[in-house]
Design a protein around this motif. Structure first.
Motif, mmCIF file in Angstrom:
data_model
loop_
_atom_site.group_PDB
_atom_site.id
_atom_site.type_symbol
_atom_site.label_atom_id
_atom_site.label_comp_id
_atom_site.label_asym_id
_atom_site.label_seq_id
_atom_site.Cartn_x
_atom_site.Cartn_y
_atom_site.Cartn_z
ATOM 1 N N GLU A 66 0.821 -1.293 -0.040
ATOM 2 C CA GLU A 66 -0.098 -0.027 -0.120
ATOM 3 C C GLU A 66 0.685 1.139 -0.168
ATOM 4 O OE1 GLU A 66 -4.051 -1.659 2.466
ATOM 5 O OE2 GLU A 66 -2.130 -0.847 3.622
ATOM 6 N N ARG A 67 1.838 1.282 0.634
ATOM 7 C CA ARG A 67 2.948 2.398 0.972
ATOM 8 C C ARG A 67 3.368 2.449 -0.847
ATOM 9 N NH1 ARG A 67 5.955 0.482 6.281
ATOM 10 N NH2 ARG A 67 4.620 1.593 7.514
ATOM 11 N N VAL A 68 3.892 1.508 -1.121
ATOM 12 C CA VAL A 68 4.477 1.699 -2.695
ATOM 13 C C VAL A 68 3.385 2.287 -3.498
ATOM 14 C CG1 VAL A 68 5.430 0.375 -4.528
ATOM 15 C CG2 VAL A 68 6.086 -0.191 -2.229
ATOM 16 N N GLU A 69 2.407 1.723 -3.382
ATOM 17 C CA GLU A 69 1.262 2.404 -4.319
ATOM 18 C C GLU A 69 1.032 3.899 -4.143
ATOM 19 O OE1 GLU A 69 -3.548 1.608 -5.247
ATOM 20 O OE2 GLU A 69 -2.364 0.016 -4.152
ATOM 21 N N GLN A 70 0.939 4.283 -2.837
ATOM 22 C CA GLN A 70 0.722 5.631 -2.416
ATOM 23 C C GLN A 70 1.948 6.500 -2.818
ATOM 24 O OE1 GLN A 70 -0.835 7.068 1.108
ATOM 25 N NE2 GLN A 70 -2.426 5.260 1.215
ATOM 26 N N LEU A 71 3.048 5.909 -2.752
ATOM 27 C CA LEU A 71 4.273 6.737 -3.013
ATOM 28 C C LEU A 71 4.702 7.104 -4.265
ATOM 29 C CD1 LEU A 71 7.125 7.993 -1.993
ATOM 30 C CD2 LEU A 71 8.217 5.756 -2.359
ATOM 31 N N LEU A 72 4.315 6.087 -5.181
ATOM 32 C CA LEU A 72 4.917 6.284 -6.591
ATOM 33 C C LEU A 72 3.623 6.597 -7.536
ATOM 34 C CD1 LEU A 72 6.806 2.780 -7.073
ATOM 35 C CD2 LEU A 72 7.573 5.208 -6.360
ATOM 36 N N ASP A 73 3.987 7.301 -8.638
ATOM 37 C CA ASP A 73 3.237 7.586 -9.747
ATOM 38 C C ASP A 73 2.245 6.409 -10.345
ATOM 39 O OD1 ASP A 73 4.219 10.193 -9.483
ATOM 40 O OD2 ASP A 73 5.316 10.092 -11.569
ATOM 41 N N PRO A 74 1.009 6.779 -10.461
ATOM 42 C CA PRO A 74 0.300 5.480 -10.738
ATOM 43 C C PRO A 74 0.812 4.757 -11.885
ATOM 44 C CG PRO A 74 -1.200 7.300 -10.468
ATOM 45 C CD PRO A 74 0.095 7.995 -10.348
ATOM 46 N N GLY A 75 0.874 3.390 -11.884
ATOM 47 C CA GLY A 75 1.121 2.542 -12.926
ATOM 48 C C GLY A 75 2.791 2.597 -13.074
ATOM 49 N N SER A 76 3.546 3.227 -12.160
ATOM 50 C CA SER A 76 5.050 3.326 -12.524
ATOM 51 C C SER A 76 5.980 2.358 -11.945
ATOM 52 C CB SER A 76 5.664 4.317 -12.066
ATOM 53 O OG SER A 76 5.517 4.685 -10.854
ATOM 54 N N PHE A 77 5.120 1.326 -11.142
ATOM 55 C CA PHE A 77 5.969 0.261 -10.282
ATOM 56 C C PHE A 77 6.422 -0.874 -10.893
ATOM 57 C CE2 PHE A 77 5.478 -3.180 -6.916
ATOM 58 C CZ PHE A 77 6.521 -3.316 -6.323
ATOM 59 N N VAL A 129 10.277 -5.122 -0.142
ATOM 60 C CA VAL A 129 9.910 -4.622 -1.529
ATOM 61 C C VAL A 129 10.738 -3.503 -2.083
ATOM 62 C CG1 VAL A 129 7.928 -3.992 -3.041
ATOM 63 C CG2 VAL A 129 7.591 -5.647 -0.810
ATOM 64 N N GLN A 130 11.180 -3.989 -3.294
ATOM 65 C CA GLN A 130 11.993 -2.788 -3.967
ATOM 66 C C GLN A 130 12.028 -2.851 -5.478
ATOM 67 O OE1 GLN A 130 15.377 -3.697 -1.699
ATOM 68 N NE2 GLN A 130 16.176 -5.210 -3.092
ATOM 69 N N GLY A 131 12.492 -1.903 -6.227
ATOM 70 C CA GLY A 131 12.365 -1.727 -7.524
ATOM 71 C C GLY A 131 12.312 -0.172 -8.112
ATOM 72 N N PHE A 132 11.806 -0.182 -9.330
ATOM 73 C CA PHE A 132 11.880 1.137 -9.976
ATOM 74 C C PHE A 132 10.475 1.893 -9.848
ATOM 75 C CE2 PHE A 132 14.939 -1.195 -12.268
ATOM 76 C CZ PHE A 132 16.054 -0.473 -12.150
ATOM 77 N N GLY A 133 10.371 3.079 -10.100
ATOM 78 C CA GLY A 133 9.053 3.692 -9.971
ATOM 79 C C GLY A 133 9.432 5.274 -10.588
ATOM 80 N N ARG A 134 8.265 5.980 -10.649
ATOM 81 C CA ARG A 134 8.488 7.395 -10.692
ATOM 82 C C ARG A 134 7.808 8.263 -9.534
ATOM 83 N NH1 ARG A 134 10.641 8.439 -15.803
ATOM 84 N NH2 ARG A 134 10.597 6.586 -17.034
ATOM 85 N N LEU A 135 8.589 9.384 -9.261
ATOM 86 C CA LEU A 135 8.034 10.340 -8.517
ATOM 87 C C LEU A 135 7.869 11.691 -9.197
ATOM 88 C CD1 LEU A 135 10.059 10.137 -5.085
ATOM 89 C CD2 LEU A 135 7.795 9.114 -5.589
ATOM 90 N N ARG A 136 6.689 12.049 -9.531
ATOM 91 C CA ARG A 136 6.187 13.498 -10.285
ATOM 92 C C ARG A 136 6.919 12.879 -11.656
ATOM 93 N NH1 ARG A 136 6.337 18.243 -5.934
ATOM 94 N NH2 ARG A 136 4.344 17.440 -4.618
ATOM 95 N N GLY A 137 7.178 11.818 -12.206
ATOM 96 C CA GLY A 137 7.613 11.582 -13.637
ATOM 97 C C GLY A 137 9.111 11.472 -13.318
ATOM 98 N N ARG A 138 9.806 11.755 -12.196
ATOM 99 C CA ARG A 138 11.334 11.623 -12.170
ATOM 100 C C ARG A 138 11.459 9.784 -11.926
ATOM 101 N NH1 ARG A 138 14.046 15.760 -9.977
ATOM 102 N NH2 ARG A 138 15.833 14.317 -9.875
#
Length: 589
Positions: A93-104, A135-144
């Protein structure tokens, strides 16, 4: 007749030779058939491999099963129930809230402990699975694009016997190799030790720390490290988040300590401590261990997004510039009267900062600790800058030990990220008195001085009011040539006038009091004070080029923005090339 016979034989020989050559060519193209008595090889029937699907759907199915188990919370799991009862989000749930939607994009999605059931000679299927507790991986924060690690406290409280250290080390290395920011959500020990590991392995071990080589490398390369305390950060978990460039703690669930209450009880005999008593926000957000406080987990995530928006992906890039609708030449007439003419009266230094920078762009770092200093990030014309200001509302703005530590950390932060500094100076000097001496103010003040002189990011200073003593000299004389302006309210010297008169005219004032009484002493003191105040007119200093320019406070934004624009267009690109060439090597750690 004999001639006809020879001709016929030649024709037959030629025909035979042609057949031989044709046979040779045929043998090269296709092997000859086996002799008639050679037995044919029998085709193997029912081999194990032949029963496996050609499209590897069995392997893909196993992966899908494990991923589904990992992504599905078990409401009967004791750790999951405890997580929810504590008011905490589950790790995914944390990962989902932190990252831009669909970027995980998860890395190590099926790592963990699996119980397999054999279903054939070479076939098996998973029947039980405990994922690795990170849990770890790639994602985006405001596109970054970022890499991230997130602890799962619901599995062995984040201890090493539920973790795979290789995963964390890999992500640290990946951040360096790809030169992209790393975000760490800490809840538990982040793979730290547990005594139960000894039972599992059958032996004890000398504790290793394999990931910190990469952490130090990231910090000094200017690869943003952002950490959030979203639960109890214990031991290694505490160290990982404190080592970040920026850290934030959730007020409702966060705590941090070297060892938990049970260990403390046996070591120091302090009993009945809660997590909050031992290392809650009131402890670590006020002593500088953690930079900022957020109301909850969502607040932590938002602060990390905000900080990242000011920072480059690594130290060999420029900070990101955004569009700005706030006019660069905007004047602020209220700044002309914000500093009281009565020298002992205070003012709100944060109003100066927010009035001068781009509207809504000031993000303060460490507001609850080292409160004699104010530091943070802001923008001029969309370009990121660092902010340092002294706070006259706390201890009259005198730099104490914690304030010096706070500014020191900020200078290193700006240096590794190539961010220029704007400082609003009103410093009466270092803090004095027994408390200041007991807390090693001069030790930390000298560390601040060496940091000012060893960093190389551009600095522009606005002298708002006082500049006295060693502290004032350090802040304003650390670059050559100096980039600075003064306000009409400026006052400067080796000592504040209030104490300076007593020291400089000590004998004279004592003699007047002894011979003529206390009243005459006060009259003489007032005469001296008026004389010195007349001589301390800042225009007199400008007459002798002791201050390069005194400006109208209302024009401060325009002056600062013009300097920042030049730095970004001309100086920072050169700095980046020097950094790539190894001519300068900023150090945060």
């Amino acid at each position: 007749m004999a001639g006809d016979s020879n001709t016929s034989k030649d024709a037959q020989n030629a025909k035979a030779n042609a057949k031989d050559r044709l046979s040779q060519v045929s043998n090269h193209l296709a092997p000859p058939p086996p002799p008639p008595n050679t037995p044919k090889r029998r085709r193997r029937k029912g081999s194990a491999e032949s029963d496996l699907p050609a499209d590897y759907s069995d392997i893909l199915g196993q992966i899908a099963t494990l991923r589904k188990i990992a992504a599905t919370p078990d409401p009967n799991n004791r750790g999951y129930v405890r997580q929810k009862q504590a008011g905490k989000l589950w790790v995914r749930e944390r990962v989902e809230q932190l990252l831009d939607p669909g970027s995980f994009q998860e890395v190590g999605s099926v790592s963990g402990t699996v119980e397999w059931k054999k279903t054939g000679d070479v076939k098996e299927e998973p029947v039980d699975y405990v994922p690795s507790n990170n849990v770890q991986g790639f994602g985006r924060l405001r596109g970054r694009k970022i890499v991230f690690t997130a602890d799962d406290f619901s599995i062995r409280a984040g201890h090493a016997d539920g973790a795979l250290m290789d995963k964390t080390v890999y992500m640290e290395k990946l951040s360096i190799a790809l030169q992209i920011p790393i975000v760490k959500l800490v809840d538990g020990s982040s793979g730290g030790g547990s005594v139960t590991t000894i039972r599992t392995t059958g032996f004890s071990y000398v504790p290793p720390l394999p990931s910190f080589t990469q952490v130090v490398q990231q910090l000094n390369m200017g690869i943003p490290n952002l950490g959030a305390v979203v639960g109890p950060a214990i031991g290694l978990g505490a160290a990982r988040v404190v080592a970040c460039h920026f850290s934030v703690m959730a007020a409702d669930i966060g705590s941090l300590f070297n060892a938990g209450p049970n260990v403390v009880k046996n070591a120091t005999f302090e009993e009945g401590l809660s997590f909050t008593d031992l290392g809650g926000p009131s402890m670590h957000c006020t002593n500088g261990t953690i930079d900022n406080l957020a109301p909850d987990e969502a607040g932590c995530f938002e602060q990390m997004r905000t900080v990242l928006s000011y920072l480059p992906d690594c130290g060999t890039k420029l900070p990101p510039v955004i569009e700005c609708s706030d006019p660069v030449d905007r004047t602020s007439e209220m700044l002309r009267s914000i500093v009281p003419r009565a020298r002992n009266r205070m003012y709100n230094p944060r109003k100066i900062i927010t009035e001068v920078v781009d509207q809504g762009s000031f993000f303060e770092i460490g507001s609850l600790w080292g409160t004699t200093a104010i530091v943070g990030l802001a923008r001029f014309a969309g370009r990121p800058v660092g902010i340092v200001s002294l706070n006259c509302e706390v201890n009259a703005g005198a730099l104490d030990a914690l304030g010096s530590q706070k500014v020191t950390r900020m200078l290193k932060f700006l240096d590794v990220f190539n961010i220029p500094l704007i400082q609003f100076v009103d410093v009466p000097g270092y803090a004095i008195g027994t408390v200041a001496e007991r807390t090693a103010t001069m030790r930390h003040g000298v560390t601040l001085a060496t940091t000012y002189y060893s960093t190389t990011m551009p600095i522009f200073s606005v002298i708002v009011r006082r500049v006295y003593g060693v502290a004032g000299g350090i802040m304003l004389d650390c670059r050559d040539p100096r980039m600075r302006v003064g306000w009409p309210s400026g006052m400067w010297g080796s000592l504040p006038l209030e104490g300076g008169i007593e020291v400089g005219h000590s004998f004279e004032l004592k003699e007047i009091e002894r011979k003529q009484g206390k009243e005459k002493r006060e009259e003489r003191y007032k005469e001296l004070e008026n004389e010195y105040r007349r001589l301390m007119n800042p225009v007199r200093t400008a007459n002798h080029f002791g201050i390069e320019e005194i400006i109208d406070p209302a024009m401060t934004r325009r002056v600062c923005a013009e300097w920042v624009t030049h730095v970004y267009e001309s100086l920072l690109p050169l700095r980046i090339m020097e950094r790539v060439a190894g001519k300068i090597s900023p150090a945060f750690a």
